[in-house]
Design an enzyme around this catalytic site. Structure first.
Site, PDB file in Angstrom:
ATOM      1  N   ASP A  59       0.935  -1.215  -0.072  1.00  0.00           N
ATOM      2  CA  ASP A  59      -0.118  -0.062   0.098  1.00  0.00           C
ATOM      3  C   ASP A  59       1.055   1.206   0.084  1.00  0.00           C
ATOM      4  O   ASP A  59       1.677   1.416   0.999  1.00  0.00           O
ATOM      5  CB  ASP A  59      -0.756  -0.190   1.222  1.00  0.00           C
ATOM      6  CG  ASP A  59      -1.959   1.154   1.367  1.00  0.00           C
ATOM      7  OD1 ASP A  59      -1.680   2.252   0.729  1.00  0.00           O
ATOM      8  OD2 ASP A  59      -2.891   1.095   2.267  1.00  0.00           O
ATOM      9  N   SER A 139      -2.425  14.459 -13.766  1.00  0.00           N
ATOM     10  CA  SER A 139      -3.872  14.135 -14.543  1.00  0.00           C
ATOM     11  C   SER A 139      -4.124  15.560 -15.132  1.00  0.00           C
ATOM     12  O   SER A 139      -3.709  16.697 -14.570  1.00  0.00           O
ATOM     13  CB  SER A 139      -4.971  13.922 -13.616  1.00  0.00           C
ATOM     14  OG  SER A 139      -6.086  13.751 -14.544  1.00  0.00           O
ATOM     15  N   TYR A 152     -10.261  14.943  -6.140  1.00  0.00           N
ATOM     16  CA  TYR A 152      -9.225  14.267  -6.978  1.00  0.00           C
ATOM     17  C   TYR A 152      -8.412  15.207  -7.560  1.00  0.00           C
ATOM     18  O   TYR A 152      -6.955  15.198  -7.770  1.00  0.00           O
ATOM     19  CB  TYR A 152     -10.074  13.259  -8.070  1.00  0.00           C
ATOM     20  CG  TYR A 152      -9.309  12.628  -8.971  1.00  0.00           C
ATOM     21  CD1 TYR A 152      -8.216  11.495  -8.734  1.00  0.00           C
ATOM     22  CD2 TYR A 152      -9.030  13.142 -10.321  1.00  0.00           C
ATOM     23  CE1 TYR A 152      -7.636  10.918  -9.558  1.00  0.00           C
ATOM     24  CE2 TYR A 152      -8.204  12.638 -11.229  1.00  0.00           C
ATOM     25  CZ  TYR A 152      -7.642  11.554 -10.866  1.00  0.00           C
ATOM     26  OH  TYR A 152      -6.555  10.986 -11.602  1.00  0.00           O
ATOM     27  N   LYS A 156      -3.992  15.799  -7.767  1.00  0.00           N
ATOM     28  CA  LYS A 156      -3.414  15.898  -9.143  1.00  0.00           C
ATOM     29  C   LYS A 156      -2.661  17.192  -9.264  1.00  0.00           C
ATOM     30  O   LYS A 156      -1.360  17.107  -9.732  1.00  0.00           O
ATOM     31  CB  LYS A 156      -4.024  15.605 -10.230  1.00  0.00           C
ATOM     32  CG  LYS A 156      -4.575  13.874 -10.136  1.00  0.00           C
ATOM     33  CD  LYS A 156      -3.507  12.887 -10.191  1.00  0.00           C
ATOM     34  CE  LYS A 156      -3.908  11.664 -10.023  1.00  0.00           C
ATOM     35  NZ  LYS A 156      -2.804  10.516  -9.986  1.00  0.00           N
TER      36      LYS A 156
HETATM   37  N1  NAD Z   1      -8.108   6.346 -16.225  1.00  0.00           N
HETATM   38  C1  NAD Z   1      -8.329   7.645 -16.059  1.00  0.00           C
HETATM   39  O1  NAD Z   1      -8.976   8.250 -16.719  1.00  0.00           O
HETATM   40  C2  NAD Z   1      -6.883   8.595 -15.673  1.00  0.00           C
HETATM   41  C3  NAD Z   1      -6.768   9.969 -16.038  1.00  0.00           C
HETATM   42  C4  NAD Z   1      -5.630  10.482 -15.436  1.00  0.00           C
HETATM   43  C5  NAD Z   1      -4.910  10.060 -14.598  1.00  0.00           C
HETATM   44  N2  NAD Z   1      -4.963   8.866 -14.268  1.00  0.00           N
HETATM   45  C6  NAD Z   1      -4.149   8.245 -13.179  1.00  0.00           C
HETATM   46  O2  NAD Z   1      -3.383   7.255 -13.853  1.00  0.00           O
HETATM   47  C7  NAD Z   1      -3.148   6.416 -12.243  1.00  0.00           C
HETATM   48  C8  NAD Z   1      -3.655   4.840 -12.687  1.00  0.00           C
HETATM   49  O3  NAD Z   1      -4.824   4.791 -13.047  1.00  0.00           O
HETATM   50  P1  NAD Z   1      -5.788   3.714 -13.998  1.00  0.00           P
HETATM   51  O4  NAD Z   1      -6.626   4.664 -14.683  1.00  0.00           O
HETATM   52  O5  NAD Z   1      -4.647   2.653 -14.380  1.00  0.00           O
HETATM   53  O6  NAD Z   1      -6.519   2.900 -12.619  1.00  0.00           O
HETATM   54  P2  NAD Z   1      -6.723   1.378 -12.325  1.00  0.00           P
HETATM   55  O7  NAD Z   1      -7.799   1.346 -11.283  1.00  0.00           O
HETATM   56  O8  NAD Z   1      -6.906   0.421 -13.490  1.00  0.00           O
HETATM   57  O9  NAD Z   1      -5.344   1.194 -11.522  1.00  0.00           O
HETATM   58  C9  NAD Z   1      -4.950   1.737 -10.523  1.00  0.00           C
HETATM   59  C10 NAD Z   1      -4.067   0.588  -9.626  1.00  0.00           C
HETATM   60  O10 NAD Z   1      -3.549   1.227  -8.666  1.00  0.00           O
HETATM   61  C11 NAD Z   1      -3.648   0.277  -7.346  1.00  0.00           C
HETATM   62  N3  NAD Z   1      -3.827   1.072  -6.132  1.00  0.00           N
HETATM   63  C12 NAD Z   1      -4.804   1.737  -5.691  1.00  0.00           C
HETATM   64  N4  NAD Z   1      -4.351   2.065  -4.527  1.00  0.00           N
HETATM   65  C13 NAD Z   1      -3.338   1.616  -4.203  1.00  0.00           C
HETATM   66  C14 NAD Z   1      -2.277   1.657  -2.872  1.00  0.00           C
HETATM   67  N5  NAD Z   1      -2.736   2.468  -1.956  1.00  0.00           N
HETATM   68  N6  NAD Z   1      -1.069   1.251  -2.952  1.00  0.00           N
HETATM   69  C15 NAD Z   1      -0.708   0.403  -4.308  1.00  0.00           C
HETATM   70  N7  NAD Z   1      -1.695   0.369  -5.259  1.00  0.00           N
HETATM   71  C16 NAD Z   1      -2.650   0.884  -5.268  1.00  0.00           C
HETATM   72  C17 NAD Z   1      -5.066  -0.405  -7.775  1.00  0.00           C
HETATM   73  O11 NAD Z   1      -5.005  -1.758  -7.086  1.00  0.00           O
HETATM   74  C18 NAD Z   1      -4.868  -0.736  -9.312  1.00  0.00           C
HETATM   75  O12 NAD Z   1      -4.259  -1.871  -9.535  1.00  0.00           O
HETATM   76  C19 NAD Z   1      -3.858   7.003 -11.188  1.00  0.00           C
HETATM   77  O13 NAD Z   1      -2.875   7.613 -10.429  1.00  0.00           O
HETATM   78  C20 NAD Z   1      -4.852   7.766 -11.858  1.00  0.00           C
HETATM   79  O14 NAD Z   1      -5.267   8.931 -11.141  1.00  0.00           O
HETATM   80  C21 NAD Z   1      -6.212   8.042 -14.760  1.00  0.00           C
END
Ligand code: NAD
Length: 247
Positions: A59, A139, A152, A156
């Protein structure tokens, strides 16, 4: 191969963008430590990659756990050159008055404290070995916030500022620190960003000049460039991967 003889630790690597970064880094020759709270999913990503990958349960919001993950990565591979602080979470899209204190705290704990602790965990090693690269996943929400994702978006914005602060502080140690700001990306987290109101997806796409949402590969390709020698003079950048959304 662009990351030959490099070792990377990718947080949140069991799913979405982090999984894709782990896969692309490994394809480009890196050894990868895949860190996630979802250990089973991280293990199956590591298995599919092969001998160059290990999965670690962690975590990122807990200092002792991220420190142990870095130590385990060094035991497994004997090196660490790249940290990708990708793990993130969000509250569901909703008005600011409905965001609970627990949701706020958890979002900041993972998205901001987790990034800070990840950096603290690797910097002593990077210093000892003459440098390293840190890539934080920010983001477009931190650059051009929209209604419904207030807490959120604030996390970011903090990630982007932390990136610039650390880029300035760590440059004398040859540690580069950059961020990527993806627009809404096709991952399991996307429905939380879009929220329950029908038509949000189409509304969102209409604001993106290139006419689609991001794919995990779009973000991972930017993370590959930033980690590679091609980006050796880049630090403190917030690289928008957004089809022109922030123009
Ligand atoms: N999907 C979008 O639209 C988007 C847009 C901009 C930025 N992001 C950012 O991209 C990053 C990845 O997100 P994603 O869209 O691939 O989401 P996702 O949910 O597919 O993957 C996120 C992963 O992080 C893990 N996770 C969550 N909390 C955790 C913790 N405390 N310790 C360790 N692992 C943890 C989850 O188990 C998951 O496997 C994030 O930082 C998110 O904010 C996503």
């Amino acid at each position: 191969m662009r990351l030959e003889n490099r070792t990377a630790l990718v947080t949140g690597a069991a799913s979405g963008i982090g999984k894709c970064i782990g896969e692309i880094y490994a394809r480009e020759g890196a050894r990868v430590a895949l860190i996630d709270i979802d250990f089973d999913a991280a293990k199956s990503v590591a298995r599919a990659i092969g001998n160059n990958a290990v999965a670690l349960r962690c975590d990122v919001s807990r200092k002792a756990e991220i420190a142990a993950a870095v130590a385990d990565t060094l035991s497994a591979f004997g090196a660490l050159d790249i940290l990708v602080n990708n793990a993130g979470t969000t509250h569901v899209n909703k008005p600011m008055l409905e965001i609970g204190e627990d949701e706020y705290d958890r979002t900041f704990a993972v998205n901001v404290k987790g990034v800070f602790l990840g950096c603290q965990a690797v910097v002593p090693h990077f210093r000892k070995h003459g440098g390293g690269v840190i890539i934080n996943i920010g983001s477009t929400a931190g650059l051009r916030p929209r209604p419904g994702v207030a807490a959120y978006s604030a996390t970011k914005g903090a990630v982007h500022t932390l990136t610039k602060a650390l880029a300035a502080e760590l440059a004398p140690d040859h540690i580069r620190v950059c961020a990527i700001a993806p627009v809404a990306t096709e991952t399991p987290l996307l429905p939380s960003f879009l929220g329950p109101v029908p038509g949000m997806r189409e509304k969102f796409i209409a604001t993106i000049p290139l006419g689609r949402l991001a794919l995990a590969q779009d973000v991972a390709n930017a993370a590959l460039f930033l980690a590679s020698a091609d980006a050796q003079f880049l630090t403190g950048n917030i690289v928008e991967v957004d089809g022109g959304r922030c123009v």
